[in-house]
Motif scaffolding. Structure first.
Motif, PDB file in Angstrom:
ATOM      1  N   GLN A 291       0.855  -1.187   0.000  1.00  7.73           N
ATOM      2  CA  GLN A 291       0.000   0.000   0.000  1.00  7.73           C
ATOM      3  C   GLN A 291       0.892   1.238   0.000  1.00  7.73           C
ATOM      4  OE1 GLN A 291      -3.581   0.097   0.422  1.00  7.73           O
ATOM      5  NE2 GLN A 291      -3.408   2.267   0.029  1.00  7.73           N
ATOM      6  N   LEU A 292       0.624   2.160  -0.920  1.00  7.45           N
ATOM      7  CA  LEU A 292       1.365   3.416  -0.992  1.00  7.45           C
ATOM      8  C   LEU A 292       0.426   4.584  -0.737  1.00  7.45           C
ATOM      9  CD1 LEU A 292       3.616   2.872  -4.141  1.00  7.45           C
ATOM     10  CD2 LEU A 292       4.166   2.448  -1.741  1.00  7.45           C
ATOM     11  N   TYR A 293       0.987   5.641  -0.156  1.00  8.14           N
ATOM     12  CA  TYR A 293       0.260   6.878   0.114  1.00  8.14           C
ATOM     13  C   TYR A 293       1.000   7.996  -0.597  1.00  8.14           C
ATOM     14  CZ  TYR A 293      -1.512   3.772   3.693  1.00  8.14           C
ATOM     15  OH  TYR A 293      -2.057   2.691   4.338  1.00  8.14           O
ATOM     16  N   ILE A 294       0.278   8.782  -1.383  1.00  8.30           N
ATOM     17  CA  ILE A 294       0.907   9.845  -2.175  1.00  8.30           C
ATOM     18  C   ILE A 294       0.352  11.183  -1.708  1.00  8.30           C
ATOM     19  CG2 ILE A 294       1.271  10.758  -4.503  1.00  8.30           C
ATOM     20  CD1 ILE A 294       0.440   7.433  -4.889  1.00  8.30           C
ATOM     21  N   THR A 295       1.265  12.130  -1.441  1.00 11.59           N
ATOM     22  CA  THR A 295       0.864  13.476  -1.052  1.00 11.59           C
ATOM     23  C   THR A 295       1.399  14.470  -2.071  1.00 11.59           C
ATOM     24  OG1 THR A 295       2.817  13.888   0.325  1.00 11.59           O
ATOM     25  CG2 THR A 295       0.905  12.887   1.417  1.00 11.59           C
ATOM     26  N   SER A 296       0.671  15.582  -2.181  1.00 15.23           N
ATOM     27  CA  SER A 296       1.083  16.700  -3.026  1.00 15.23           C
ATOM     28  C   SER A 296       1.035  17.943  -2.152  1.00 15.23           C
ATOM     29  CB  SER A 296       0.139  16.833  -4.217  1.00 15.23           C
ATOM     30  OG  SER A 296       0.388  18.039  -4.913  1.00 15.23           O
ATOM     31  N   ASN A 297       2.193  18.577  -1.979  1.00 11.97           N
ATOM     32  CA  ASN A 297       2.306  19.758  -1.104  1.00 11.97           C
ATOM     33  C   ASN A 297       1.724  19.473   0.279  1.00 11.97           C
ATOM     34  OD1 ASN A 297       3.551  21.092  -3.176  1.00 11.97           O
ATOM     35  ND2 ASN A 297       1.743  22.228  -3.804  1.00 11.97           N
ATOM     36  N   GLY A 298       1.973  18.262   0.788  1.00 16.44           N
ATOM     37  CA  GLY A 298       1.558  17.897   2.140  1.00 16.44           C
ATOM     38  C   GLY A 298       0.144  17.374   2.267  1.00 16.44           C
ATOM     39  N   ASN A 299      -0.625  17.400   1.203  1.00 12.18           N
ATOM     40  CA  ASN A 299      -2.008  16.923   1.246  1.00 12.18           C
ATOM     41  C   ASN A 299      -2.110  15.556   0.574  1.00 12.18           C
ATOM     42  OD1 ASN A 299      -3.038  19.367   2.390  1.00 12.18           O
ATOM     43  ND2 ASN A 299      -2.825  20.304   0.367  1.00 12.18           N
ATOM     44  N   GLY A 300      -2.823  14.637   1.236  1.00 10.56           N
ATOM     45  CA  GLY A 300      -3.013  13.315   0.656  1.00 10.56           C
ATOM     46  C   GLY A 300      -3.852  13.399  -0.611  1.00 10.56           C
ATOM     47  N   VAL A 301      -3.342  12.835  -1.697  1.00 10.51           N
ATOM     48  CA  VAL A 301      -4.067  12.890  -2.968  1.00 10.51           C
ATOM     49  C   VAL A 301      -4.411  11.504  -3.508  1.00 10.51           C
ATOM     50  CG1 VAL A 301      -3.237  15.167  -3.669  1.00 10.51           C
ATOM     51  CG2 VAL A 301      -1.916  13.127  -4.297  1.00 10.51           C
TER      52      VAL A 301
END
Length: 195
Positions: free
Chosen positions: A143-153
């Protein structure tokens, strides 16, 4: 000319192709004793600058039988990502009966191969996105978690092998005066919070 072979034969030697995140892996040996009456013993030695020195004695190899052995391959503080070399030597009664130079690839659990954007120029109101290309060296899905500028996307499950998927980086630009260049910092994490 007559070739005289050792009474102990190494019938197989298995080692993983990858060592993930410097976690110990194992060498799996199979030995066969051609001796007719006596038990045999051997000594297995592993030498390398990247691994802990190993010197293990395997006793009680019964006559005319096969014996399997698992020997840990433990990386030391000098091990680095990439190809790691080591030498396996097997001794019987002070004589070398087997020697082999081997390699294993030290890799991260997940390797980011590329992050790229197909279009660097957007019309106001479009959602920016990138394509992530990565390789999961672990035999199980992760499972991967991706954030953009600190926000989960995005959350994404990746299977063993190479994966490629699109990631939307955030909400569409709604402010009509917000034109120009935008910078996005993308972070990808696994269940334990690293990558």
């Amino acid at each position: 000319q007559i070739d005289i072979h050792s009474v102990i034969e190494v019938t197989s030697l298995l080692v993983d192709q990858y060592m993930i995140d410097f976690f110990q892996t194992d060498l799996i040996f199979s030995f066969y004793s051609h001796h007719l009456t006596d038990n045999e013993s051997i000594r297995v030695e592993i030498n390398s600058t990247a691994f802990v020195y190993t010197n293990i004695t395997i006793d009680e190899i019964l006559p005319l039988s096969q014996r399997d052995a698992i020997i840990p391959l433990i990386p030391n503080e000098l091990a680095k990502m990439g190809v790691l070399d080591f030498m396996v030597t097997i001794w019987r009664d002070g004589d070398i009966i087997f020697t082999r130079n081997l390699t294993i690839n030290a890799v991260p659990e997940i390797e980011i191969l590329n992050i790229f954007s197909g279009d660097l120029q957007l019309i106001q109101g479009q959602t920016p996105s990138v394509t992530v290309q990565l390789y999961n060296y672990n035999s199980s899905s992760k499972q991967l978690y991706i954030t953009s500028n600190g926000n989960g996307v995005m959350q994404k499950v990746v299977s063993y092998g190479e994966s490629q998927f699109a990631v939307e980086l955030g909400n569409a630009i709604r402010n009509p005066y917000n034109l120009g260049e935008e910078v996005y910092e993308i972070a990808i994490y696994n269940e334990s919070g690293k990558i």
